[in-house]
Design a protein around this motif. Structure first.
Motif, mmCIF file in Angstrom:
data_model
loop_
_atom_site.group_PDB
_atom_site.id
_atom_site.type_symbol
_atom_site.label_atom_id
_atom_site.label_comp_id
_atom_site.label_asym_id
_atom_site.label_seq_id
_atom_site.Cartn_x
_atom_site.Cartn_y
_atom_site.Cartn_z
ATOM 1 N N ALA A 16 0.841 -1.205 0.000
ATOM 2 C CA ALA A 16 0.000 0.000 0.000
ATOM 3 C C ALA A 16 0.874 1.252 0.000
ATOM 4 C CB ALA A 16 -0.914 0.007 1.220
ATOM 5 N N PRO A 57 -1.136 4.248 7.539
ATOM 6 C CA PRO A 57 -2.104 3.423 6.797
ATOM 7 C C PRO A 57 -1.483 2.233 6.075
ATOM 8 C CG PRO A 57 -2.541 5.753 6.443
ATOM 9 C CD PRO A 57 -1.222 5.674 7.143
ATOM 10 N N THR A 58 -0.198 2.321 5.723
ATOM 11 C CA THR A 58 0.422 1.192 5.020
ATOM 12 C C THR A 58 0.542 -0.028 5.937
ATOM 13 O OG1 THR A 58 2.716 1.819 5.563
ATOM 14 C CG2 THR A 58 1.739 2.826 3.618
ATOM 15 N N ALA A 117 -2.952 -1.511 6.347
ATOM 16 C CA ALA A 117 -3.325 -2.240 5.132
ATOM 17 C C ALA A 117 -2.659 -3.613 5.094
ATOM 18 C CB ALA A 117 -2.948 -1.427 3.899
ATOM 19 N N SER A 118 -1.419 -3.697 5.544
ATOM 20 C CA SER A 118 -0.718 -4.986 5.554
ATOM 21 C C SER A 118 -1.349 -5.946 6.557
ATOM 22 C CB SER A 118 0.758 -4.777 5.878
ATOM 23 O OG SER A 118 1.409 -4.069 4.835
ATOM 24 N N GLU A 148 -4.480 -5.894 7.465
ATOM 25 C CA GLU A 148 -5.776 -6.268 6.894
ATOM 26 C C GLU A 148 -5.620 -7.332 5.820
ATOM 27 O OE1 GLU A 148 -9.864 -6.294 6.343
ATOM 28 O OE2 GLU A 148 -8.699 -5.277 7.906
ATOM 29 N N ALA A 149 -4.535 -7.258 5.048
ATOM 30 C CA ALA A 149 -4.335 -8.199 3.939
ATOM 31 C C ALA A 149 -3.754 -9.534 4.390
ATOM 32 C CB ALA A 149 -3.419 -7.565 2.888
#
Length: 474
Positions: free
Chosen positions: A326, A343-344, A347-348, A350-351
């Protein structure tokens, strides 16, 4: 101000990390001596400095002095001003404020909020953090008091702050992968001392560890401030760094003649906070306590961005949260683009699959003693409160909190640059310029919030070390 958690902090998570290269002081202006006595003030105005050497100890009494350790809180009191007189206080640090004296003609920075100025609330640290950043650190600062209406000079004084190497003996170590500075109180030990292995984050080198080692030695702890990459003899980058480097550093510290090998803590910030949790979990027989500043309860990959691991042990890669790739958020201000990286990490997380996340935890519940987590609610470099909560959830669920009295603090209005002790301006603590990539990085918080978090975190650290290891000293 400080929000202490013995319930969850949040839940969720640094490849880029860099560490920044009051709680009210006891008494708080309530004692008769501190107030300058009762009745209407008579005589020439005067300035007084009250130093609190134990801000974490409510029973401690301040003492009046024009000298103190660099990070100890100093409460300024002005006396004999006349009832309700408005005065302007200025410092050579560039800070200023206007106050109204009480009916006794006293202004007390531990009690009084400025009417206006470079800080705006009751705060003994206000004169320090609200002054513009200087090109060099000021160890002496002057204070001037004038009549706010007439500009008549009323009083002045100078306070001297001792550098962190005063009263400390240091030895620079550079032996293979053992790189850093060993620091101890200059007074010979009458008994074995508690000790701390301390290090920085992904800024690399040993400079952060060296500063903290001297600071902790001044508090009475034998300390070894080390690097683990980015210095001669060490890996060049934060990539596949063998934990054996730190394991050997711990053994070296334990072997010192003035150290009690059963009372050793580890302390680190940012990626170093992640590392501190890992060391405590992997070497519970050696590590008695863990202080993790703006940390992560998840393990992350190499800071080089190459996709590999940051850490190894026994020749094996330590699992980490895979990067989701991200992009950071950004905004423009004063013609410059600022990037927000938190946020990166989210995002990691979440993924990642549940199995990947489980493998990538620091396993904080395996730590053999108490844990202190210090994080910033508005951390924009990585979401340190959420990442610290990953460790906290495991500590709480396993019963570790109940057994060891772990602590977690998520400081409001605080960003990433809150690890270092108080004593300097925080006006530039919300962002920094990354010269390697020629970009500006927003690390979060506000100047006042970061200053408050530094003070509260420092007091929490001092209290925690005494509780976990016993008091340092000669």
């Amino acid at each position: 101000m400080l929000r202490s958690r013995s319930l969850p902090l949040l839940s969720a998570l640094l490849l880029l990390a860099a560490c920044d290269s009051e709680t009210a002081t006891s008494g708080g202006g309530t004692g008769a001596d501190d107030q300058g006595g009762g009745g209407q003030a008579v005589g020439p105005a005067s300035l007084h400095f009250f130093v609190d050497e134990r801000p974490h100890d409510p029973a401690n009494e301040e003492h009046e002095s024009d000298e103190g350790r660099f990070s100890d809180p100093v409460r300024i009191v002005a006396r004999s001003l006349g009832p309700k007189r408005k005065v302007r206080l200025e410092t050579s640090l560039g800070s200023w404020a206007v106050f109204e004296a009480d009916q006794d003609g006293t202004v007390d920075l531990g009690r009084d909020a400025p009417l206006e100025g470079s800080w705006d609330s009751v705060d003994v640290d206000g004169p320090i953090w609200s002054g513009p950043n200087a090109t060099s650190t000021a160890h002496d600062y002057e204070v001037w008091l004038t009549d706010a209406a007439t500009e008549e000079s009323l009083a002045s004084g100078t306070f001297h702050r001792l550098t962190v190497d005063v009263g400390v003996e240091t030895t620079v170590i550079s032996e293979g992968t053992r790189v850093g500075t060993l620091a101890r109180p200059a007074v010979p030990a009458a008994r074995s001392r508690p000790a701390v292995l301390v290090f920085g984050g992904s800024e690399g080198g040993a400079s952060s560890g060296t500063y903290f080692a001297r600071y902790l030695a001044q508090l009475g702890y034998t300390s070894f401030g080390v690097g683990y990459f980015g210095a001669p003899g060490l890996p060049m980058d934060l990539e596949r760094v063998p934990l054996e480097i730190l394991e050997e550093d711990l053994a070296f510290l334990a072997s010192q003649p003035d150290v009690d090998p059963t009372r050793i803590a580890v302390m680190g910030g940012s990626r170093g906070g992640e590392l501190a949790l890992m060391l405590g979990a992997r070497f519970p027989d050696r590590v008695r306590a863990v202080i993790a500043q703006v940390p992560s309860g998840y393990v992350w990959g190499a800071a080089s961005g190459g996709g590999g691991p940051a850490w190894t042990y026994g020749g094996e890669d330590i699992p980490f949260v895979p990067s989701a790739g991200a992009f950071p958020e950004s905004y423009f201000e004063d013609g410059e683009q600022f990037f927000i990286f938190s946020p990166t990490f989210l995002a990691s997380i979440e993924a990642a699959s549940p199995d990947e996340l489980a493998l990538a935890t620091t396993r904080a519940e395996l730590i053999g003693g108490p844990v202190l987590l210090l994080a910033g609610e508005d951390d924009n470099l990585w979401p340190s409160c959420a990442l610290a909560d990953v460790a906290w959830q495991r500590l709480a669920a396993s019963g570790h909190v109940a057994t060891h009295g772990d602590e977690a603090h998520c400081f409001p209005s605080a960003g990433h640059f809150i690890a270092f002790p108080p004593g300097t301006s925080t006006l530039s603590s919300t962002a920094y310029h990354n010269a390697q990539y020629d970009i500006w990085i927003d690390v979060g918080g506000t100047p006042r919030g970061n200053a408050a978090a530094k003070r509260a975190g420092d007091s929490a650290t001092r209290a925690f070390l005494e509780r976990a290891l016993g008091e340092g000293g000669p």
